[in-house]
Write a protein that holds these residues in place. Sequence first.
Motif, PDB file in Angstrom:
ATOM      1  N   ALA A 168       5.618  -3.237   3.069  1.00 44.67           N
ATOM      2  CA  ALA A 168       6.428  -3.044   1.488  1.00 44.67           C
ATOM      3  C   ALA A 168       7.986  -2.454   2.670  1.00 44.67           C
ATOM      4  O   ALA A 168       8.839  -2.805   2.082  1.00 44.67           O
ATOM      5  N   LEU A 169       7.527  -1.859   3.505  1.00 43.61           N
ATOM      6  CA  LEU A 169       9.439  -1.679   4.470  1.00 43.61           C
ATOM      7  C   LEU A 169       9.864  -3.031   4.872  1.00 43.61           C
ATOM      8  O   LEU A 169      11.058  -2.247   4.834  1.00 43.61           O
ATOM      9  N   ALA A 170       9.690  -3.961   4.976  1.00 39.22           N
ATOM     10  CA  ALA A 170       9.813  -4.914   5.971  1.00 39.22           C
ATOM     11  C   ALA A 170      10.564  -6.526   4.671  1.00 39.22           C
ATOM     12  O   ALA A 170      11.597  -6.368   5.117  1.00 39.22           O
ATOM     13  N   ASP A 171      10.282  -5.987   3.988  1.00 38.74           N
ATOM     14  CA  ASP A 171      10.338  -6.400   2.898  1.00 38.74           C
ATOM     15  C   ASP A 171      11.093  -6.000   1.782  1.00 38.74           C
ATOM     16  O   ASP A 171      11.267  -4.920   0.716  1.00 38.74           O
ATOM     17  N   PRO A 172      12.908  -6.015   1.898  1.00 36.88           N
ATOM     18  CA  PRO A 172      13.363  -5.394   0.745  1.00 36.88           C
ATOM     19  C   PRO A 172      13.258  -5.559  -0.565  1.00 36.88           C
ATOM     20  O   PRO A 172      14.203  -4.953  -1.661  1.00 36.88           O
ATOM     21  N   HIS A 173      13.069  -6.512  -0.675  1.00 32.46           N
ATOM     22  CA  HIS A 173      12.573  -6.767  -2.342  1.00 32.46           C
ATOM     23  C   HIS A 173      11.531  -6.235  -2.734  1.00 32.46           C
ATOM     24  O   HIS A 173      11.177  -7.012  -4.211  1.00 32.46           O
ATOM     25  N   ALA A 174      11.261  -5.447  -2.164  1.00 27.89           N
ATOM     26  CA  ALA A 174       9.328  -5.228  -2.527  1.00 27.89           C
ATOM     27  C   ALA A 174       9.841  -4.618  -3.084  1.00 27.89           C
ATOM     28  O   ALA A 174       9.784  -3.644  -3.632  1.00 27.89           O
ATOM     29  N   ASP A 175       8.517  -4.538  -4.388  1.00 28.85           N
ATOM     30  CA  ASP A 175       8.303  -3.438  -4.951  1.00 28.85           C
ATOM     31  C   ASP A 175       7.482  -2.234  -4.660  1.00 28.85           C
ATOM     32  O   ASP A 175       6.699  -2.411  -4.311  1.00 28.85           O
ATOM     33  N   PRO A 176       8.299  -0.956  -4.702  1.00 26.14           N
ATOM     34  CA  PRO A 176       7.569  -0.091  -3.996  1.00 26.14           C
ATOM     35  C   PRO A 176       6.717   0.408  -4.885  1.00 26.14           C
ATOM     36  O   PRO A 176       5.904   1.371  -4.624  1.00 26.14           O
ATOM     37  N   ARG A 177       6.457   0.514  -6.112  1.00 26.26           N
ATOM     38  CA  ARG A 177       5.736   0.951  -6.448  1.00 26.26           C
ATOM     39  C   ARG A 177       3.681   0.055  -6.467  1.00 26.26           C
ATOM     40  O   ARG A 177       3.229   0.971  -6.875  1.00 26.26           O
TER      41      ARG A 177
END
Length: 428
Positions: A246-255
């Motif tokens: 999740a941290l590596a993908d800036p477009h990932a949904d944090p929820r």
Amino acid sequence: MRAHVVRVAVMASVVALLLLAVPLAVAIRFAFLTDERGELERDAMAAVVRVGPDFAAGDPVELPSGGGGVRRAVYDASGTLRSGDGPSSGGDTVRQALAGHVAQGTSGGELVVAVPLSSGEQVVGAVRASTSASTVWGRVLWGWTALLGLCLVALVAAVLVARGQARLLSTPLEALARTSLAIADGDLTARADASSVEEIDEVARAHNSMVERLARLLERERRFTANASHQLRTPLTGLQLGLESALADPHADPRAALAEAAEQAHHLDHTIDEVLRLATTDTGTTAPAAAQPVADLLQAAERRWHGVLARDGRRLAVVREPETGRLRVPGRTTDQILDVLLDNAHRHGDGTVTVTLRDLGTALALDVSDEGSAVLDAQAIFRRGTGAGTGIGLALAREMAEGAGARLALSGTAPTRFTLLLPLDEDA
């Protein structure tokens, strides 16, 4: 301890010998003096027979010949020496004899006995017999020397017996001390041997019982540490990988990442509870795992392991009959065993991993198979320390299964297949 036992035994022997020897020494002195006075009295009586009643008028007196150092003398009614070997005046002993009875006493370092000499019904004189007191005391000293020798022999014998008893008592205690030191150095297999002393044997039995309990506690602690390390490693790795992705993908949904992390944390909590439950199973203080629908457990396992296997290019398939999903089984236990079997298939298996649920009527059969081949037999594979990995997972899975009343077995080797027989909840 040996010196202490010997010292106590010697002191007791000395006290006993003194209590016995002192009265014996007094008895020896009394016996020798009484015996000598009896001999003197018999000599004086023998002399009385030889003395005539007219000795005071000048008749010659023929006393028995002296022997053994005995001196004999005849005295008239006034206490004056008339014949024999004695002092000119008879002294108190002769005066008592002239009074009409046998008298005994000492005078001038001599033992003296005087016997009255009668004519008709009147005492007309006395016969005095004496001997040197030093002769009698010499015999007494010889008796005391013999008694002292016997006491010394008895004391030496007591010391020898005490040393033997001290060795008999101290040897098992020394062995018990060596056993305790060996246990303190980490050898929990050391046990105290039996001896010929019941009290020491009782201490040894209590010691061995204590060591066995300590060994069981330490083994339980070691198993708990190993089990916790093994079971927590996989969910922690999954949690870490999910957060890193999740941290590596800036477009990932944090929820979504947080939801996955929360599910992993929830699974970690269940893992800790199950490991603790297994660690205290033999104490009877922990309740069995709560029952859950088997479909929920399979879905959760699929979510946890689908991505792990997919990263290695492998597929996870779950096969079950629709109506079996509502059946309830021991929840946390089944969850942990599934994790172990899927982790084993991931690390040591090959190809697609298939989880199959079968309804056997009175139980559920849960098969976990892959396309690899098992290299160990059905019994060795469940021993701790066996295999290419840590050798903990499958052994732990079988222990958890047995703790929940289930059975885990290797049911196929080519391809590899493990079968978990699960008891159904009573309300199923």
